[in-house]
Design an enzyme around this catalytic site. Structure first.
Site, PDB file in Angstrom:
ATOM      1  CD  GLU A   3      -2.817   1.312   2.346  1.00 32.10           C
ATOM      2  OE1 GLU A   3      -2.797   0.484   3.272  1.00 32.10           O
ATOM      3  OE2 GLU A   3      -3.719   2.159   2.195  1.00 32.10           O
ATOM      4  CG  ASP A  27      -3.069  -2.499   4.342  1.00 34.32           C
ATOM      5  OD1 ASP A  27      -2.260  -1.684   4.834  1.00 34.32           O
ATOM      6  OD2 ASP A  27      -4.276  -2.256   4.205  1.00 34.32           O
ATOM      7  CB  ILE A  39      -1.675  -0.319   9.619  1.00 31.59           C
ATOM      8  CG1 ILE A  39      -0.333  -0.353  10.359  1.00 31.59           C
ATOM      9  CG2 ILE A  39      -2.838  -0.210  10.612  1.00 31.59           C
ATOM     10  CD1 ILE A  39      -0.104   0.851  11.288  1.00 31.59           C
ATOM     11  CG  ASP A  40      -7.094  -3.353   6.052  1.00 29.52           C
ATOM     12  OD1 ASP A  40      -7.173  -2.347   5.340  1.00 29.52           O
ATOM     13  OD2 ASP A  40      -8.027  -4.167   6.182  1.00 29.52           O
ATOM     14  CB  THR A  81      -4.503   3.596   8.455  1.00 28.63           C
ATOM     15  OG1 THR A  81      -3.721   2.607   7.808  1.00 28.63           O
ATOM     16  CG2 THR A  81      -3.600   4.733   8.895  1.00 28.63           C
ATOM     17  CG  ASP A  89      -7.358  -2.481   1.767  1.00 24.98           C
ATOM     18  OD1 ASP A  89      -6.562  -2.161   2.666  1.00 24.98           O
ATOM     19  OD2 ASP A  89      -7.793  -1.663   0.931  1.00 24.98           O
TER      20      ASP A  89
HETATM   21  C1  LIP Z   1      -9.020   0.688   4.647  1.00 26.85           C
HETATM   22  C2  LIP Z   1      -9.862  -0.476   4.191  1.00 26.85           C
HETATM   23  C3  LIP Z   1     -11.312  -0.204   4.449  1.00 26.85           C
HETATM   24  C4  LIP Z   1     -11.721   0.943   3.598  1.00 26.85           C
HETATM   25  C5  LIP Z   1     -10.901   2.158   3.972  1.00 26.85           C
HETATM   26  C6  LIP Z   1      -9.426   1.873   3.851  1.00 26.85           C
HETATM   27  P1  LIP Z   1      -6.411   1.135   5.125  1.00 26.85           P
HETATM   28  O1  LIP Z   1      -7.663   0.375   4.420  1.00 26.85           O
HETATM   29  O2  LIP Z   1      -9.556  -1.673   4.738  1.00 26.85           O
HETATM   30  O3  LIP Z   1     -12.088  -1.325   4.106  1.00 26.85           O
HETATM   31  O4  LIP Z   1     -13.083   1.197   3.747  1.00 26.85           O
HETATM   32  O5  LIP Z   1     -11.240   3.220   3.135  1.00 26.85           O
HETATM   33  O6  LIP Z   1      -9.021   1.738   2.510  1.00 26.85           O
HETATM   34  O7  LIP Z   1      -6.295   2.433   4.402  1.00 26.85           O
HETATM   35  O8  LIP Z   1      -6.704   1.305   6.550  1.00 26.85           O
HETATM   36  O9  LIP Z   1      -5.270   0.247   4.848  1.00 26.85           O
END
Ligand code: LIP
Length: 313
Positions: A78, A98, A100-101, A103, A240
């Site tokens: 990412e 990713d 941190i999914d 964030t 993600d």
């Molecule tokens: C997040 C996603 C989430 C989405 C957010 C964001 P991040 O990923 O997992 O489903 O709705 O907009 O993209 O940015 O925390 O890695």
């Protein structure tokens, strides 16, 4: 093509890596809670698309480790893409990460955060690890080898057979607001949520309820567990979902397109449109639920081309 033994080796490596990355995230959360750091920035000039120093540090750590252990493997991450590196996807083994999914959760100290490490071979997701260090939940799977919570609890949690899926009205559906808040995107998503929830006599599906964890990977893992029936999202990315797709499939679930155009074949992980249905006794009942979702999913654009303030409309 990798054999079972290779996949097992890659899986064990990814689990160990996720645990180390998870410790970095946990330590950073504690630092953050004590009020000493971790500023966040907006990516693509979008104030609802966040990144922190920890996202960048964790991705760098994972990328370095992978390049030492598997120097011929490719990498898609990412934060690497956010730096402007072009995404090239080939049949070669490719780690899709990713750091941190969730964030936004991380920034707020909310515990639904995960490091997500997936591996594709021949463009197919074959190994996936999603580790939630603040909840101590580690989800893992390799193609053909089952999906597990904390390495020993087989998924789905309902054993030996998950309950029947029934109708969409009997489902919990997880989805997300996402980071694109332009009216043409957010209005359609809110209308879709409205339709999922609204009474049947008012042309709704009247599902049991909606859930949003703030992390696509965690949403998918709740589908793998079997405690959420459906996950639908437009606008998140391959990093993600790549790892969690393996976990859902190995737990008996399906992951297909989340676009308004029905297609029962395995989802294109680069499409930014995902629909997952939990494990059930038969694929027909899963596809029935998918069809009920396709009947109401609106046409939503999810471009891959960055422009100031987000992505091309
Ligand atoms: C997040 C996603 C989430 C989405 C957010 C964001 P991040 O990923 O997992 O489903 O709705 O907009 O993209 O940015 O925390 O890695």
């Amino acid at each position: 093509m990798a054999d079972t033994h290779d996949l097992q080796e890659f899986l064990l490596f990814a689990i160990a890596l996720a645990k180390e990355a998870g410790k970095m995230i946990k330590d950073a959360t504690e630092t953050r809670m004590s009020g000493t750091g971790n500023q966040f920035l907006a990516k693509y000039d979008n104030p609802t698309d966040l990144v922190t120093e920890t996202d960048q540090a964790v991705e760098k750590f994972i990328k370095n480790r992978l390049s030492v252990t598997y120097p011929t493997h490719r990498f898609i991450g990412e934060e690497t893409m956010a730096e402007g590196v072009e995404t090239v996807f080939t049949d070669e083994p490719t780690w899709i990460v990713d750091p941190i999914d969730g964030t936004t959760n991380f920034v707020h100290g909310h515990p639904f955060v995960a490091v997500s490490i997936g591996l594709t071979i021949g463009k197919e997701p074959v190994v996936g690890v999603v580790y939630c260090p603040l909840m101590n939940e580690l989800y893992s799977a390799a193609k053909g080898q089952g999906a597990f919570l904390n390495e020993s609890i087989r998924l789905p949690l309902f054993q030996p057979t998950p309950p029947p899926l029934g109708d969409l009205s009997q489902c919990i559906v997880s989805t997300e607001a996402g980071s694109d808040r332009s009216p043409e995107v957010i209005d359609k998503k809110m209308e879709m949520i409205h339709t999922i929830l609204r009474q049947k006599q008012n042309n709704g599906k009247q599902a049991h309820s909606i859930r949003c964890t703030g992390s696509a990977a965690i949403n998918l893992c709740t589908v793998a567990k079997g405690v959420v029936d459906v996950y639908w999202e437009v606008g998140c990315w391959e990093w993600d979902v790549a790892a969690a797709i393996v976990i859902v499939r190995e737990a008996g679930g399906i992951v297909v397109t989340g676009s308004h155009q029905p297609d029962p074949s395995p989802v294109n992980i680069f499409s930014r449109k995902y629909l997952a249905i939990r494990g059930a006794q038969d694929e027909k009942s899963q596809l029935d639920i998918a069809q009920q979702m396709w009947d109401i999913i609106p046409e939503i654009n999810a471009s891959r081309k960055p422009v100031p303030g987000g992505f091309e409309p």
